[in-house]
Design a protein around this motif. Structure first.
Motif, PDB file in Angstrom:
ATOM      1  N   ALA A  42     -69.598   1.142  11.316  1.00 52.83           N
ATOM      2  CA  ALA A  42     -70.014   1.276   9.920  1.00 52.83           C
ATOM      3  C   ALA A  42     -68.865   0.957   8.971  1.00 52.83           C
ATOM      4  O   ALA A  42     -69.067   0.343   7.917  1.00 52.83           O
ATOM      5  CB  ALA A  42     -70.542   2.685   9.662  1.00 52.83           C
ATOM      6  N   GLU A  43     -67.640   1.363   9.333  1.00 53.55           N
ATOM      7  CA  GLU A  43     -66.494   1.075   8.479  1.00 53.55           C
ATOM      8  C   GLU A  43     -66.213  -0.423   8.427  1.00 53.55           C
ATOM      9  O   GLU A  43     -65.891  -0.975   7.366  1.00 53.55           O
ATOM     10  CB  GLU A  43     -65.271   1.853   8.960  1.00 53.55           C
ATOM     11  N   PHE A  44     -66.328  -1.106   9.560  1.00 49.34           N
ATOM     12  CA  PHE A  44     -66.127  -2.556   9.576  1.00 49.34           C
ATOM     13  C   PHE A  44     -67.214  -3.265   8.767  1.00 49.34           C
ATOM     14  O   PHE A  44     -66.938  -4.201   8.017  1.00 49.34           O
ATOM     15  CB  PHE A  44     -66.125  -3.080  11.013  1.00 49.34           C
ATOM     16  N   ILE A  45     -68.441  -2.816   8.917  1.00 46.51           N
ATOM     17  CA  ILE A  45     -69.559  -3.450   8.200  1.00 46.51           C
ATOM     18  C   ILE A  45     -69.401  -3.270   6.702  1.00 46.51           C
ATOM     19  O   ILE A  45     -69.557  -4.220   5.917  1.00 46.51           O
ATOM     20  CB  ILE A  45     -70.909  -2.879   8.688  1.00 46.51           C
ATOM     21  N   GLY A  74     -59.131  -0.212  -3.585  1.00 44.15           N
ATOM     22  CA  GLY A  74     -58.453   0.853  -2.857  1.00 44.15           C
ATOM     23  C   GLY A  74     -59.099   1.087  -1.504  1.00 44.15           C
ATOM     24  O   GLY A  74     -60.294   1.358  -1.423  1.00 44.15           O
ATOM     25  N   LEU A  75     -58.303   0.955  -0.448  1.00 41.73           N
ATOM     26  CA  LEU A  75     -58.771   1.255   0.914  1.00 41.73           C
ATOM     27  C   LEU A  75     -58.250   2.644   1.264  1.00 41.73           C
ATOM     28  O   LEU A  75     -57.194   2.808   1.852  1.00 41.73           O
ATOM     29  CB  LEU A  75     -58.259   0.201   1.905  1.00 41.73           C
ATOM     30  N   ASN A  76     -59.014   3.646   0.892  1.00 42.09           N
ATOM     31  CA  ASN A  76     -58.575   5.028   1.009  1.00 42.09           C
ATOM     32  C   ASN A  76     -58.720   5.535   2.445  1.00 42.09           C
ATOM     33  O   ASN A  76     -59.625   5.135   3.168  1.00 42.09           O
ATOM     34  CB  ASN A  76     -59.400   5.896   0.061  1.00 42.09           C
ATOM     35  N   ILE A  77     -57.826   6.436   2.817  1.00 40.25           N
ATOM     36  CA  ILE A  77     -57.847   6.998   4.176  1.00 40.25           C
ATOM     37  C   ILE A  77     -57.839   8.520   4.087  1.00 40.25           C
ATOM     38  O   ILE A  77     -57.193   9.105   3.206  1.00 40.25           O
ATOM     39  CB  ILE A  77     -56.623   6.514   5.001  1.00 40.25           C
ATOM     40  N   GLU A  78     -58.585   9.154   4.962  1.00 35.45           N
ATOM     41  CA  GLU A  78     -58.600  10.623   5.021  1.00 35.45           C
ATOM     42  C   GLU A  78     -57.396  11.105   5.817  1.00 35.45           C
ATOM     43  O   GLU A  78     -57.263  10.789   6.999  1.00 35.45           O
ATOM     44  CB  GLU A  78     -59.900  11.102   5.680  1.00 35.45           C
ATOM     45  N   PHE A 124     -57.178   1.990  12.220  1.00 34.78           N
ATOM     46  CA  PHE A 124     -57.238   0.609  12.692  1.00 34.78           C
ATOM     47  C   PHE A 124     -58.275  -0.208  11.948  1.00 34.78           C
ATOM     48  O   PHE A 124     -58.069  -1.400  11.682  1.00 34.78           O
ATOM     49  CB  PHE A 124     -57.471   0.548  14.209  1.00 34.78           C
ATOM     50  N   ALA A 125     -59.394   0.399  11.563  1.00 33.63           N
ATOM     51  CA  ALA A 125     -60.399  -0.324  10.782  1.00 33.63           C
ATOM     52  C   ALA A 125     -59.837  -0.663   9.397  1.00 33.63           C
ATOM     53  O   ALA A 125     -60.057  -1.755   8.862  1.00 33.63           O
ATOM     54  CB  ALA A 125     -61.666   0.507  10.645  1.00 33.63           C
ATOM     55  N   ARG A 126     -59.115   0.258   8.825  1.00 33.23           N
ATOM     56  CA  ARG A 126     -58.478   0.037   7.526  1.00 33.23           C
ATOM     57  C   ARG A 126     -57.428  -1.062   7.617  1.00 33.23           C
ATOM     58  O   ARG A 126     -57.319  -1.917   6.727  1.00 33.23           O
ATOM     59  CB  ARG A 126     -57.852   1.352   7.072  1.00 33.23           C
TER      60      ARG A 126
END
Length: 238
Positions: free
Chosen positions: A29-32, A102-106, A127-129
């Motif tokens: 889902a993150e890649f899509i 912005g490619l935010n990360i938790e 890794f997806a980010r």
């Protein structure tokens, strides 16, 4: 550590397998989502640096200036979406003419989304980010930072060096900060044959925001900024 093959309880084993299988869908889902949201945001520049740099730091202001110049020149700005240099990059991009992404990360600490994002994506998986940072960038601009910044820098250099990614400019900002590391690269990595001397040509060291923009334009004078079909195919296997 309990391994899946060692689990005797069939129901527990089945539940663990189901959980892992479902986890794969969250990764997909993150890649899509990143593909759908970022495919049209080109050309673009990914900007990296420390989350701990404050607005009072000269590198913060230099990053805002650099990002706005690039944005006004037609480049979408991609950052990690958090504080520090990421905030400066988004702030400059937001003030310019092109999208600020912005490619935010938790994360357990440090990461809080900044307010300067036209396009905001959230990731749970590093890794997806990281794929999104590389796949949609036409240049990397790297300000001073810590382990995360070094990770991103060496990741893209490795991908370019090994031919897994297309050749794009990788620009380090801050001679006083990076010079010692580059000297070590020359002395130890090149000197010991760990990398080829020509691999150092993948890196540019530039201090002035205007010169960063000029260097990116100069790089693409001899080549199309749009990836070729061969490069597009290559990027599928990042």
């Amino acid at each position: 550590m309990t391994r899946l093959r060692q689990i005797v309880d069939r129901e527990r084993a089945t539940a663990l397998k189901a959980r892992e299988s479902w986890h794969m869908f969250t990764i997909m889902a993150e890649f899509i989502e990143s593909t759908e949201r970022l495919s049209d945001a080109r050309p673009a520049v990914s900007i990296f640096g420390s989350a701990r740099i404050t607005p009072l730091d000269p590198f913060y202001e230099a990053c805002v200036d650099t990002a706005q110049r690039l944005s006004d020149a037609g480049f979408a700005i991609i950052s990690g979406g958090g504080p520090g240099i990421m905030e400066a990059a988004n702030k400059g991009g937001f003030a310019g003419k092109s999208p600020s992404i912005g490619l935010n990360i938790e994360l357990p600490r440090e990461q809080s989304n900044n307010a300067w994002q036209n396009i905001s994506l959230s990731f749970r998986h590093f890794f997806a980010r990281k794929v999104a940072f590389v796949k949609y960038a036409d240049a990397y601009v790297v300000f001073p930072g810590g382990f995360g910044t070094l990770d991103e820098m060496t990741e893209v250099l490795t991908l370019i060096q090994t031919g897994k990614s297309r050749h794009i400019p990788v620009i380090l900002v801050g001679s006083s900060f990076w010079r010692g590391l580059l000297d070590w690269f020359e002395a130890k990595l090149v000197g010991k044959g760990m990398i080829a001397a020509k691999d150092m040509d993948l890196i540019q060291l530039i201090d002035e925001p205007a010169n960063i923009v000029d260097a990116i334009f100069a790089f693409y004078e001899a080549r199309d900024i749009e990836p070729s079909e061969e490069e597009r195919q290559k990027m599928l296997y990042l």
